[in-house]
Design a protein around this motif. Structure first.
Motif, PDB file in Angstrom:
ATOM      1  N   HIS A 236       0.858  -1.189   0.000  1.00 35.12           N
ATOM      2  CA  HIS A 236       0.000   0.000   0.000  1.00 35.12           C
ATOM      3  C   HIS A 236       0.893   1.238   0.000  1.00 35.12           C
ATOM      4  N   ARG A 237       0.289   2.372  -0.246  1.00 30.92           N
ATOM      5  CA  ARG A 237       1.037   3.626  -0.162  1.00 30.92           C
ATOM      6  C   ARG A 237       1.008   4.047   1.312  1.00 30.92           C
ATOM      7  N   TYR A 238       2.194   4.259   1.878  1.00 28.42           N
ATOM      8  CA  TYR A 238       2.279   4.568   3.312  1.00 28.42           C
ATOM      9  C   TYR A 238       3.028   5.873   3.534  1.00 28.42           C
ATOM     10  N   TYR A 239       2.555   6.600   4.522  1.00 30.02           N
ATOM     11  CA  TYR A 239       3.318   7.761   5.000  1.00 30.02           C
ATOM     12  C   TYR A 239       3.219   7.736   6.518  1.00 30.02           C
ATOM     13  N   THR A 240       4.375   7.768   7.160  1.00 26.86           N
ATOM     14  CA  THR A 240       4.388   7.671   8.618  1.00 26.86           C
ATOM     15  C   THR A 240       5.147   8.857   9.193  1.00 26.86           C
ATOM     16  N   LYS A 241       4.781   9.229  10.404  1.00 26.40           N
ATOM     17  CA  LYS A 241       5.529  10.268  11.117  1.00 26.40           C
ATOM     18  C   LYS A 241       5.577   9.915  12.593  1.00 26.40           C
ATOM     19  N   GLU A 242       6.778  10.045  13.138  1.00 22.87           N
ATOM     20  CA  GLU A 242       6.956   9.749  14.564  1.00 22.87           C
ATOM     21  C   GLU A 242       7.248  11.057  15.287  1.00 22.87           C
ATOM     22  N   ALA A 243       6.808  11.149  16.532  1.00 22.03           N
ATOM     23  CA  ALA A 243       7.166  12.303  17.366  1.00 22.03           C
ATOM     24  C   ALA A 243       7.204  11.836  18.817  1.00 22.03           C
ATOM     25  N   HIS A 244       8.185  12.326  19.553  1.00 24.31           N
ATOM     26  CA  HIS A 244       8.258  11.993  20.976  1.00 24.31           C
ATOM     27  C   HIS A 244       7.331  12.946  21.740  1.00 24.31           C
ATOM     28  N   VAL A 245       6.578  12.405  22.674  1.00 30.18           N
ATOM     29  CA  VAL A 245       5.605  13.220  23.404  1.00 30.18           C
ATOM     30  C   VAL A 245       6.251  13.757  24.680  1.00 30.18           C
ATOM     31  N   SER A 246       6.205  15.081  24.830  1.00 35.70           N
ATOM     32  CA  SER A 246       6.731  15.628  26.081  1.00 35.70           C
ATOM     33  C   SER A 246       5.606  15.817  27.102  1.00 35.70           C
TER      34      SER A 246
ATOM     35  N   TRP B 254      -8.176  12.653  14.125  1.00 36.90           N
ATOM     36  CA  TRP B 254      -8.539  11.242  13.869  1.00 36.90           C
ATOM     37  C   TRP B 254     -10.003  11.108  13.424  1.00 36.90           C
ATOM     38  N   LYS B 255     -10.899  11.877  14.054  1.00 36.60           N
ATOM     39  CA  LYS B 255     -12.322  11.734  13.721  1.00 36.60           C
ATOM     40  C   LYS B 255     -12.591  12.091  12.264  1.00 36.60           C
ATOM     41  N   ASN B 256     -11.748  12.978  11.722  1.00 34.23           N
ATOM     42  CA  ASN B 256     -12.026  13.462  10.367  1.00 34.23           C
ATOM     43  C   ASN B 256     -11.031  13.004   9.314  1.00 34.23           C
ATOM     44  N   MET B 257     -10.073  12.188   9.691  1.00 31.18           N
ATOM     45  CA  MET B 257      -9.040  11.874   8.691  1.00 31.18           C
ATOM     46  C   MET B 257      -9.637  11.002   7.581  1.00 31.18           C
ATOM     47  N   PRO B 258      -9.370  11.400   6.329  1.00 30.96           N
ATOM     48  CA  PRO B 258      -9.975  10.662   5.216  1.00 30.96           C
ATOM     49  C   PRO B 258      -9.172   9.429   4.807  1.00 30.96           C
ATOM     50  N   MET B 259      -7.905   9.377   5.243  1.00 34.77           N
ATOM     51  CA  MET B 259      -7.079   8.241   4.821  1.00 34.77           C
ATOM     52  C   MET B 259      -7.238   7.082   5.780  1.00 34.77           C
ATOM     53  N   HIS B 260      -6.753   5.930   5.348  1.00 35.24           N
ATOM     54  CA  HIS B 260      -6.766   4.745   6.182  1.00 35.24           C
ATOM     55  C   HIS B 260      -5.575   4.843   7.146  1.00 35.24           C
ATOM     56  N   GLY B 261      -5.680   4.160   8.277  1.00 34.91           N
ATOM     57  CA  GLY B 261      -4.513   4.116   9.155  1.00 34.91           C
ATOM     58  C   GLY B 261      -4.863   4.342  10.602  1.00 34.91           C
ATOM     59  N   GLU B 262      -3.835   4.617  11.375  1.00 39.57           N
ATOM     60  CA  GLU B 262      -4.061   4.811  12.804  1.00 39.57           C
ATOM     61  C   GLU B 262      -3.033   5.776  13.383  1.00 39.57           C
ATOM     62  N   VAL B 263      -3.464   6.405  14.485  1.00 40.37           N
ATOM     63  CA  VAL B 263      -2.551   7.216  15.269  1.00 40.37           C
ATOM     64  C   VAL B 263      -2.232   6.389  16.512  1.00 40.37           C
ATOM     65  N   GLU B 264      -0.948   6.106  16.695  1.00 41.02           N
ATOM     66  CA  GLU B 264      -0.560   5.254  17.819  1.00 41.02           C
ATOM     67  C   GLU B 264       0.092   6.090  18.915  1.00 41.02           C
ATOM     68  N   ILE B 265      -0.266   5.795  20.147  1.00 37.92           N
ATOM     69  CA  ILE B 265       0.470   6.349  21.284  1.00 37.92           C
ATOM     70  C   ILE B 265       1.118   5.136  21.954  1.00 37.92           C
ATOM     71  N   ILE B 266       2.434   5.095  21.901  1.00 39.45           N
ATOM     72  CA  ILE B 266       3.149   3.908  22.356  1.00 39.45           C
ATOM     73  C   ILE B 266       3.754   4.208  23.731  1.00 39.45           C
TER      74      ILE B 266
ATOM     75  N   MET C 236      -0.172   6.139   8.224  1.00 38.89           N
ATOM     76  CA  MET C 236      -1.267   6.417   7.295  1.00 38.89           C
ATOM     77  C   MET C 236      -1.080   5.643   6.000  1.00 38.89           C
ATOM     78  N   SER C 237      -2.171   5.209   5.408  1.00 42.91           N
ATOM     79  CA  SER C 237      -2.035   4.491   4.143  1.00 42.91           C
ATOM     80  C   SER C 237      -3.221   4.738   3.226  1.00 42.91           C
ATOM     81  N   TRP C 238      -2.984   4.516   1.948  1.00 44.47           N
ATOM     82  CA  TRP C 238      -4.010   4.643   0.915  1.00 44.47           C
ATOM     83  C   TRP C 238      -3.483   3.932  -0.318  1.00 44.47           C
ATOM     84  N   ASP C 239      -4.297   3.877  -1.352  1.00 44.37           N
ATOM     85  CA  ASP C 239      -3.847   3.161  -2.550  1.00 44.37           C
ATOM     86  C   ASP C 239      -3.797   4.020  -3.800  1.00 44.37           C
ATOM     87  N   ASP C 240      -4.541   5.122  -3.812  1.00 47.69           N
ATOM     88  CA  ASP C 240      -4.604   5.940  -5.024  1.00 47.69           C
ATOM     89  C   ASP C 240      -3.508   7.011  -4.989  1.00 47.69           C
ATOM     90  N   PRO C 241      -2.570   6.962  -5.953  1.00 46.46           N
ATOM     91  CA  PRO C 241      -1.487   7.950  -5.961  1.00 46.46           C
ATOM     92  C   PRO C 241      -1.997   9.392  -6.026  1.00 46.46           C
TER      93      PRO C 241
END
Ligand SMILES: Cc1cc2nc3c(=O)[nH]c(=O)nc-3n(C[C@H](O)[C@H](O)[C@H](O)COP(=O)(O)OP(=O)(O)OC[C@H]3O[C@@H](n4cnc5c(N)ncnc54)[C@H](O)[C@@H]3O)c2cc1C
Length: 476
Positions: free
Chosen positions: A332-342, A356-368, A397-402
């Protein structure tokens, strides 16, 4: 011969390379006309569409030595491929030479000494499958298909990090093929400065053909608690999460995933599968039968107003490590971004939830939920940097249409920008994306640490042969 940054390997050069490799090379020389070329040039992220000029699929340390020697002799900085999960596609280079380690996936377990030897091309699942029968684990990532090569050399965070630290903290020794073609063993006592650099410095110093890890007793079963929340209940649950997480013992890992589509995982009732839901996952990192674990998991499951909660005990290697494979499948087409939480402040939570409620792309926001043993190792003891954060954010985040590429990338960049007041300095080198190359020094801990890494680089790879990576420039 001077090294070019992007050399094109044509048919003539390919033939010369095959000739130079000689009969001693037991692997495959894969050019565009080879039957396996299509498969071997594919990586996890379909946004990466690179066509290497030649792929040298190695089967042994000797093959890797031969591959490094021809790369150097022909002025071709090689890319190195293990699991192909580099988010920005560093495993390949357009027109260049790729050293593919997928033929080197053997794992041997010395159960008595709790040591695990893994070939440089192993996936995490290879190690899990080999260690599980011995009641052992090597702390690594969150799914089975990521390559141990890239993950471990950049640090390696995962389900067991709170209890045992990073994957690179488990290194006992590494067999490394240098740019010169020499094979050396690296450990706390052999080339100690290089050992320091390999624990977080990525693939800058050579090709690791064999990792020896310290393993830990675990399992085979893991106790897990899961609670799911409707979007209107998500912020409240995350507020409680933010309050509780700093108080937890390191025998538990607690993580959040804001999912656009809840997959039909075993604990998800059919009516909630496919819905936009927050999932909190608590993992007991000790004996699955320990009543203290059962009690704590129940308590964490109950925070907020869950739509559903469940506790389950399942085999770690066979089930837990594979739960996410399907969700982050190749291609799939993926775009990821990491950030450390202060500071996971209320306003940060509201900002995240609104996105998150409005994001049109597939995927998830993770808090690790990390912290714990990661911070036991002093900041200057390894190249890995910014150990101090308890929470890490990851936008996957992921999607399939370029046609959606620009819009979805922009949206992800914007939300990470909006969260700046609550994120800290530093970034995980293994999650640096193609548009973050100006953050390489920051990922390696800042100018002082980067300079120390540069001195190690000058000693072991003075010509910067290994440069298709998050590059450390040699400094004398
Ligand atoms: C779906 C997904 C899940 C992830 N999960 C986690 C996770 O749980 N924890 C975590 O810490 N990170 C995780 N990551 C990030 C991951 O650590 C990096 O993407 C890492 O680079 C992947 O390693 P690889 O071997 O699969 O990648 P590849 O693309 O094959 O290699 C990436 C780079 O690593 C270097 N390299 C690889 N093998 C060797 C070797 N044997 N010797 C020398 N250099 C080598 C090379 O420089 C290469 O360019 C994840 C990434 C993805 C896409």
């Amino acid at each position: 011969m001077s090294l070019t940054s992007s050399s094109a390997v044509d048919q003539q050069l390919r033939l010369r390379i095959a000739d130079q490799l000689g009969a001693g090379f037991k692997g495959d020389v894969i050019g565009p006309d080879h039957a396996d070329y299509g498969e071997r040039r594919l990586v996890w992220n379909a946004m990466v569409n690179k066509r290497p000029g030649v792929i040298l699929r190695c089967t042994s340390t000797e093959d890797v030595v031969a591959a490094v020697n021809v790369a150097r002799a022909n002025g071709l900085p090689p890319s190195v491929r293990c699991g192909g999960h580099s988010v920005s596609g560093k495993a390949l280079s357009d027109g260049g030479l790729t050293i593919d380690l997928s033929g080197m996936r053997e794992v041997t377990v010395d159960a008595e000494h709790q040591l695990v030897h893994a070939g440089g091309g192993c996936l995490l699942g290879d190690i899990d499958q080999a260690t599980a029968p011995h009641g052992l684990i090597v702390p690594a990532g969150i799914m089975s298909e990521t390559g141990v090569g890239g993950l471990a050399l950049g640090g390696g965070i995962g389900w067991f990090s709170r209890k045992h630290g990073l994957t690179c903290d488990q290194f006992v020794s590494l067999e490394l093929v240098l740019a010169s073609g020499e094979v050396i063993n690296v450990s706390a006592t052999e080339h100690p400065e290089l050992f320091w650099a390999l624990r977080g410095g990525g693939g800058n110093f050579g090709v690791v053909t064999r990792f020896t890890f310290r393993a830990h007793r675990f399992g085979p079963m893991m106790r897990i608690g899961v609670s799911l929340y409707q979007p209107e209940d998500a912020a409240r649950a995350l507020r409680e999460y933010a309050e509780i997480v700093p108080t937890l013992p390191r025998t538990v890992g607690w993580h959040a995933a804001l999912k656009d589509v809840m997959p039909a995982l075993p604990f998800v009732p059919p009516e909630l599968a496919g819905r936009r839901l927050l999932m909190l996952v608590a993992m007991w990192l000790d004996d699955a039968d320990d009543p203290a674990g059962a009690e704590l998991i129940e308590r964490l499951n109950a925070v907020g107003r869950p739509a559903v909660k469940a506790t389950t005990v399942m085999p770690f290697a066979g089930r837990v490590q594979k739960l996410l494979d399907e969700e982050f499948a190749d291609g799939h087409r993926y775009y990821t971004k990491e950030a450390h939480v202060s500071d996971l402040a209320d306003e940060a939570i509201d900002t995240l939830v609104a996105f998150w409620k409005n994001m049109p792309m597939h995927g998830e926001v993770e808090i690790i939920g990390l912290g714990g043993a990661i911070g036991d190792v002093p900041e200057d003891a390894t190249a890995f940097s910014n150990r101090g954060y308890l929470l890490w954010l990851n936008f996957a985040m992921s999607w399939d249409d370029p046609a959606n590429d620009q819009d979805y990338i922009d949206r992800t960049r914007k939300i990470v920008g909006d969260l700046k007041p609550w994120t800290g300095k530093g970034i995980y080198v293994n999650m640096l994306n193609f548009d973050e190359m100006d953050r390489v020094v920051e990922a390696f801990g800042g100018p002082e640490k980067y300079a120390r890494l540069g001195r190690v680089k000058a000693q072991y790879d003075p010509e910067n042969l290994f440069r298709i990576n998050y590059n450390i420039r040699p400094v004398s």
